[in-house]
Design a protein around this motif. Structure first.
Motif, PDB file in Angstrom:
ATOM      1  N   GLU A 163       0.821  -1.204   0.000  1.00 15.42           N
ATOM      2  CA  GLU A 163       0.000   0.000   0.000  1.00 15.42           C
ATOM      3  C   GLU A 163       0.859   1.260   0.000  1.00 15.42           C
ATOM      4  O   GLU A 163       0.447   2.295  -0.515  1.00 15.42           O
ATOM      5  N   ASN A 164       2.039   1.166   0.606  1.00 18.86           N
ATOM      6  CA  ASN A 164       2.949   2.309   0.665  1.00 18.86           C
ATOM      7  C   ASN A 164       4.367   1.825   0.388  1.00 18.86           C
ATOM      8  O   ASN A 164       4.742   0.707   0.767  1.00 18.86           O
ATOM      9  N   VAL A 165       5.153   2.659  -0.267  1.00 14.12           N
ATOM     10  CA  VAL A 165       6.552   2.332  -0.534  1.00 14.12           C
ATOM     11  C   VAL A 165       7.386   2.645   0.702  1.00 14.12           C
ATOM     12  O   VAL A 165       7.293   3.732   1.277  1.00 14.12           O
ATOM     13  N   SER A 166       8.208   1.695   1.108  1.00 14.27           N
ATOM     14  CA  SER A 166       9.104   1.886   2.246  1.00 14.27           C
ATOM     15  C   SER A 166      10.543   1.762   1.769  1.00 14.27           C
ATOM     16  O   SER A 166      10.803   1.261   0.663  1.00 14.27           O
ATOM     17  N   PRO A 167      11.512   2.180   2.564  1.00 17.24           N
ATOM     18  CA  PRO A 167      12.920   1.971   2.183  1.00 17.24           C
ATOM     19  C   PRO A 167      13.237   0.509   1.906  1.00 17.24           C
ATOM     20  O   PRO A 167      14.058   0.195   1.046  1.00 17.24           O
ATOM     21  N   GLY A 168      12.561  -0.402   2.630  1.00 21.21           N
ATOM     22  CA  GLY A 168      12.797  -1.821   2.396  1.00 21.21           C
ATOM     23  C   GLY A 168      12.404  -2.261   1.005  1.00 21.21           C
ATOM     24  O   GLY A 168      13.058  -3.131   0.407  1.00 21.21           O
ATOM     25  N   ALA A 218      12.957  10.140  -5.210  1.00 21.15           N
ATOM     26  CA  ALA A 218      14.126  10.038  -6.089  1.00 21.15           C
ATOM     27  C   ALA A 218      14.783   8.666  -5.973  1.00 21.15           C
ATOM     28  O   ALA A 218      15.188   8.065  -6.973  1.00 21.15           O
ATOM     29  N   ASP A 219      14.862   8.151  -4.742  1.00 15.84           N
ATOM     30  CA  ASP A 219      15.463   6.833  -4.541  1.00 15.84           C
ATOM     31  C   ASP A 219      14.655   5.745  -5.231  1.00 15.84           C
ATOM     32  O   ASP A 219      15.214   4.791  -5.785  1.00 15.84           O
ATOM     33  N   LEU A 220      13.334   5.874  -5.184  1.00 14.46           N
ATOM     34  CA  LEU A 220      12.474   4.878  -5.832  1.00 14.46           C
ATOM     35  C   LEU A 220      12.688   4.882  -7.336  1.00 14.46           C
ATOM     36  O   LEU A 220      12.883   3.831  -7.957  1.00 14.46           O
TER      37      LEU A 220
END
Length: 467
Positions: A163-168, A218-220
């Motif tokens: 549901e949400n993008v995380s650093p993992g 940006a990381d994504l």
């Protein structure tokens, strides 16, 4: 024949007025979309999308660069708040309404992209504000994966999106890129490697539709770009060329959204190599030149990589002077290479890789233009000796090309010995590129019917490539 440009309606919307003004100026200056994109440091697809009024939100600094190119006196910069500024504000308000009023807010420093954004940091609210990714996907190269319903394609049976993008999740995308790159280098891009790559790409690109904190944006995009490069390379090796081209272009769009010059350069390097391989060296040269835009932002290794792509394009054209100049530029850049300055994923471009890549350009000069084969042979030999076991495909290809060069221009018996060593390695790969090089070696061997070693090699090649 080229298709006529679609007629624009500047009265339909502010975005279409903006696009019409841009097209009028571009055509008056007799600039192609590619040429203008190079001048303002964006892709030609983005230029065409802006002209058609379909790009979701042209950044203001791009409007300013367009003013600089066309000497408009600030026309696009002045129009930007009316055309795109309100659109961005409306989107942000709509996004904010989707979240609970009690969500805490803070301030983070976010560095805008170095390609499409500004270099100075700007404050943004800490939120789970979704980026307008669906619009981005519609104007990028994502059609390679989602020609109809992106949600359905990106969530096939057995794959689910968070549901949400995380650093993992971003770490998982990068880990997949590393793993697939390793398998591709060792085994080639076909078979299981292709299936794994396609599934990873679907899931990872699907993350672009998921809510994501602005400070992770940006990381994504950079992670998805990195994976796109790897998956595109795998498709290229398996000769799924249309898929590879679209994937590389999608990766380039993601790199630009991330403001990552290094990933952008890598995508254009691959696009150049693929174009040369498929018999379009002029397109390959264009891609390589596009990758070299603002080369001062690239490492010396990346500059060498792109100059090598230029050399390979010129070599395929049989252009001796420009090939040698490009090889010289690549060699000069490589002497300045400092591995510690390179992104981690550029570690593959070592001395062996540089020798092998430049040797391909010199090989074409020897075969097509009658030039001295010794220069290419020496570089191929250095590549074979320098490639570690993790790069079986590169070593096999360099060994095959060395054998082909010697079979065509040197000692056929010695060439046959090298060719058998290449066959031992290629037989374990799923690389169609490697097998095509074997076919070329077989054709050269067939020109020596009275030499038993050459005939035996040709027969073994025929058995291997048909298996």
């Amino acid at each position: 024949m080229p298709q006529p440009m679609k007629k624009l309606d500047p009265g339909a919307s502010p975005q279409e007025w903006f696009g019409n003004e841009l097209r009028e100026l571009r055509t008056a200056e007799k600039l192609s979309a590619k040429a203008l994109g190079r001048l303002v440091q964006v892709s030609d697809d983005m230029i065409l999308s802006i002209e058609k009024g379909k790009y979701p939100s042209c950044r203001r600094d791009l409007a300013q660069r367009l003013d600089d190119v066309f000497h408009t006196g600030g026309l696009f910069d002045r129009a930007w708040p009316m055309v795109f500024g309100n659109r961005d504000a409306d989107r942000k308000r709509a996004d904010a309404d989707k979240h609970s009023a009690g969500r805490g807010e803070g301030t983070v420093q976010v560095r805008a992209g170095g390609i499409l954004g500004r270099d100075e940091p700007s404050p943004r609210p800490r939120s789970h504000e979704p980026v307008d990714r669906r619009s981005f996907l519609q104007v990028s190269g994502l059609a390679a994966f989602a020609p109809l319903d992106v949600t359905q394609v990106f969530a096939p049976s057995g794959l689910s999106l968070p549901e949400n993008v995380s650093p993992g999740h971003i770490d998982q995308v990068l880990a997949a890129a590393v793993a697939i790159s390793g398998m591709d280098n060792q085994l080639g891009g076909g078979g299981m490697v292709r299936d794994v790559a396609s599934s990873a790409m679907q899931w990872s690109a699907g993350l672009l539709q998921v809510q994501c904190s602005e400070h992770l944006r940006a990381d994504l995009f950079a992670a998805v770009s990195r994976l796109g490069i790897v998956v595109g390379a795998s498709a290229f090796d398996a000769y799924h060329h249309e898929e590879a081209t679209k994937t590389f272009k999608f990766a380039a769009d993601c790199a630009e959204e991330a403001g990552d010059w290094h990933l952008r350069a890598k995508t254009y390097s691959f696009l150049a190599r693929q174009a040369v391989w498929t018999g379009a060296p002029d397109d390959g040269l264009t891609y390589a030149e596009k990758g070299l835009v603002r080369s001062d932002r690239l490492t010396a290794t990346e500059q060498a990589m792109l100059h090598t792509a230029r050399a390979r394009a010129f070599g395929k054209m049989g252009n001796v002077r420009d090939t040698m100049a490009a090889v010289g530029a690549a060699d000069e850049a490589f002497t300045r290479a400092r591995p510690a300055e390179d992104p981690q994923w550029m570690a593959y471009y070592d001395t062996a890789q540089h020798n092998g890549d430049t040797a391909h350009a010199l090989f074409d000069l020897a075969i097509l233009a009658g030039q001295d084969p010794g220069r290419a042979a020496q570089r191929f030999d250095n590549a074979v000796k320098g490639h570690a076991d993790g790069f079986n495909r590169s070593r096999a290809i360099s060994r095959t090309k060395l054998a082909a060069l010697m079979m065509a221009k040197g000692d056929p018996r010695k060439a046959a010995m090298i060719g058998h060593d290449a066959l031992d390695e290629v037989g374990r790969l799923t690389s169609r590129r490697a097998r095509d090089d074997l076919r070329q070696l077989g054709r050269f061997a067939s020109k020596h019917p009275k030499i038993p070693e050459a005939s035996a090699l040709r027969e073994r090649i025929a058995a291997t490539v048909s298996a």
